[in-house]
Scaffold this motif. Sequence first.
Motif, mmCIF file in Angstrom:
data_model
loop_
_atom_site.group_PDB
_atom_site.id
_atom_site.type_symbol
_atom_site.label_atom_id
_atom_site.label_comp_id
_atom_site.label_asym_id
_atom_site.label_seq_id
_atom_site.Cartn_x
_atom_site.Cartn_y
_atom_site.Cartn_z
ATOM 1 N N PHE A 98 0.812 -1.215 0.000
ATOM 2 C CA PHE A 98 0.000 0.000 0.000
ATOM 3 C C PHE A 98 0.846 1.266 0.000
ATOM 4 O O PHE A 98 0.445 2.272 -0.575
ATOM 5 N N CYS A 99 2.000 1.249 0.665
ATOM 6 C CA CYS A 99 2.823 2.463 0.651
ATOM 7 C C CYS A 99 3.339 2.724 -0.754
ATOM 8 O O CYS A 99 3.379 3.882 -1.207
ATOM 9 N N ALA A 100 3.699 1.678 -1.486
ATOM 10 C CA ALA A 100 4.196 1.854 -2.848
ATOM 11 C C ALA A 100 3.087 2.277 -3.802
ATOM 12 O O ALA A 100 3.239 3.224 -4.582
ATOM 13 N N VAL A 101 1.949 1.579 -3.738
ATOM 14 C CA VAL A 101 0.828 1.895 -4.625
ATOM 15 C C VAL A 101 0.267 3.284 -4.312
ATOM 16 O O VAL A 101 -0.060 4.062 -5.213
ATOM 17 N N LEU A 154 9.954 4.447 4.461
ATOM 18 C CA LEU A 154 11.096 4.013 3.659
ATOM 19 C C LEU A 154 10.650 3.554 2.274
ATOM 20 O O LEU A 154 11.229 3.942 1.253
ATOM 21 N N GLY A 155 9.604 2.725 2.232
ATOM 22 C CA GLY A 155 9.101 2.249 0.948
ATOM 23 C C GLY A 155 8.528 3.364 0.093
ATOM 24 O O GLY A 155 8.749 3.403 -1.124
ATOM 25 N N SER A 156 7.794 4.282 0.730
ATOM 26 C CA SER A 156 7.224 5.412 -0.014
ATOM 27 C C SER A 156 8.319 6.316 -0.573
ATOM 28 O O SER A 156 8.233 6.791 -1.716
ATOM 29 N N THR A 157 9.353 6.547 0.210
ATOM 30 C CA THR A 157 10.463 7.377 -0.252
ATOM 31 C C THR A 157 11.179 6.720 -1.427
ATOM 32 O O THR A 157 11.527 7.389 -2.420
ATOM 33 N N ALA A 158 11.407 5.411 -1.329
ATOM 34 C CA ALA A 158 12.043 4.693 -2.434
ATOM 35 C C ALA A 158 11.203 4.787 -3.699
ATOM 36 O O ALA A 158 11.731 4.998 -4.802
ATOM 37 N N VAL A 161 11.520 8.299 -5.178
ATOM 38 C CA VAL A 161 12.832 8.492 -5.812
ATOM 39 C C VAL A 161 12.875 7.782 -7.168
ATOM 40 O O VAL A 161 13.308 8.353 -8.176
ATOM 41 N N LEU A 162 12.432 6.533 -7.205
ATOM 42 C CA LEU A 162 12.426 5.785 -8.463
ATOM 43 C C LEU A 162 11.537 6.463 -9.498
ATOM 44 O O LEU A 162 11.904 6.570 -10.684
ATOM 45 N N TYR A 163 10.384 6.915 -9.072
ATOM 46 C CA TYR A 163 9.447 7.591 -9.977
ATOM 47 C C TYR A 163 10.080 8.854 -10.560
ATOM 48 O O TYR A 163 9.979 9.122 -11.757
ATOM 49 N N THR A 164 10.744 9.623 -9.693
ATOM 50 C CA THR A 164 11.388 10.858 -10.133
ATOM 51 C C THR A 164 12.511 10.577 -11.128
ATOM 52 O O THR A 164 12.751 11.350 -12.064
ATOM 53 N N LEU A 165 13.187 9.441 -10.942
ATOM 54 C CA LEU A 165 14.275 9.062 -11.840
ATOM 55 C C LEU A 165 13.776 8.417 -13.133
ATOM 56 O O LEU A 165 14.578 8.029 -13.985
ATOM 57 N N GLY A 166 12.460 8.270 -13.251
ATOM 58 C CA GLY A 166 11.887 7.696 -14.456
ATOM 59 C C GLY A 166 11.711 6.193 -14.412
ATOM 60 O O GLY A 166 11.332 5.582 -15.414
ATOM 61 N N VAL A 167 11.979 5.576 -13.252
ATOM 62 C CA VAL A 167 11.789 4.133 -13.091
ATOM 63 C C VAL A 167 10.396 3.917 -12.527
ATOM 64 O O VAL A 167 10.130 4.212 -11.357
ATOM 65 N N ARG A 168 9.485 3.417 -13.352
ATOM 66 C CA ARG A 168 8.092 3.305 -12.952
ATOM 67 C C ARG A 168 7.541 1.934 -13.318
ATOM 68 O O ARG A 168 8.235 1.109 -13.877
ATOM 69 N N GLY A 169 6.292 1.710 -12.951
ATOM 70 C CA GLY A 169 5.647 0.462 -13.309
ATOM 71 C C GLY A 169 5.835 -0.624 -12.267
ATOM 72 O O GLY A 169 6.175 -0.379 -11.114
ATOM 73 N N PHE A 170 5.640 -1.868 -12.720
ATOM 74 C CA PHE A 170 5.592 -3.018 -11.828
ATOM 75 C C PHE A 170 6.886 -3.193 -11.040
ATOM 76 O O PHE A 170 6.859 -3.430 -9.826
ATOM 77 N N VAL A 171 8.022 -3.074 -11.723
ATOM 78 C CA VAL A 171 9.306 -3.322 -11.064
ATOM 79 C C VAL A 171 9.553 -2.325 -9.941
ATOM 80 O O VAL A 171 9.949 -2.691 -8.829
ATOM 81 N N THR A 173 7.319 -0.479 -8.301
ATOM 82 C CA THR A 173 6.331 -0.657 -7.230
ATOM 83 C C THR A 173 6.660 -1.867 -6.381
ATOM 84 O O THR A 173 6.645 -1.800 -5.148
ATOM 85 N N LEU A 174 6.971 -2.981 -7.039
ATOM 86 C CA LEU A 174 7.268 -4.197 -6.297
ATOM 87 C C LEU A 174 8.549 -4.049 -5.482
ATOM 88 O O LEU A 174 8.622 -4.498 -4.327
ATOM 89 N N SER A 175 9.561 -3.404 -6.053
ATOM 90 C CA SER A 175 10.820 -3.214 -5.331
ATOM 91 C C SER A 175 10.617 -2.378 -4.072
ATOM 92 O O SER A 175 11.135 -2.716 -2.995
ATOM 93 N N SER A 176 9.857 -1.305 -4.180
ATOM 94 C CA SER A 176 9.594 -0.452 -3.032
ATOM 95 C C SER A 176 8.773 -1.184 -1.979
ATOM 96 O O SER A 176 9.023 -1.062 -0.773
ATOM 97 N N ALA A 177 7.794 -1.967 -2.435
ATOM 98 C CA ALA A 177 6.963 -2.725 -1.509
ATOM 99 C C ALA A 177 7.786 -3.768 -0.756
ATOM 100 O O ALA A 177 7.639 -3.939 0.467
#
Length: 204
Positions: A98-101, A154-158, A161-171, A173-177
């Motif tokens: 939920f924090c990632a989504v 921690l998961g939300s921050t990750a 950061v990934l979203y801002t760097l252009g890393v989005r989608g399933f990978v 979200t799952l990594s942060s979760a």
Amino acid sequence: MTSVLDLAGIFVFALSGALQGVRKRFDVVGMVVLAFFTAVGGGVMRDLFIGVQPAAFRDAEYLLVPVAATVIAFFWHPQVERAMPGVLVFDAAGLGLFCAVGTTKALDYGLAPLHAVFLGVCSAVGGGVIRDVLSGERPTLLYDRQLYAVPAMLGSTAMAVLYTLGVRGFVATLSSAVLAFAFRLLAMRYGWRAPLARGISGSM
């Protein structure tokens, strides 16, 4: 439509709520209520802050999945408890998802990363707070020496950061979760605690 990860988060939170109902000797109606609000409470809070119609009041899956989790807990709670070491494992899984989504949804709606992290944490811990209040327990969020909100942060921050760097989608979200989930499990396993105010004893 509800995403697979969102449904997974709904299910594990609902299962934790239903199992809490079993432990508190709630009847089946009480179990459904507890499962539902545990599953959707944080998401409703997030959507209201964003200013959109809560998905829990729009898609049937948000009701059907908690009902399914309640059925599983109602008939097979001894097996579920033995298969996973307690309700906190389900809770930690829901926390991570939920924090990632929640962070992703906030970012998709144009919120700044800092505000998106806040709403991601709200998404993760809101349902657990409602569960604890309805079942007569002290909300875990208010006693974060157990490190409940910290893994979500921690998961939300990750995720932000990934979203801002252009890393989005399933990978992403799952990594942060998984990061939040693993940190929560390690905190439970090794007894990691947040500090109290100076001079205050941790004993109750």
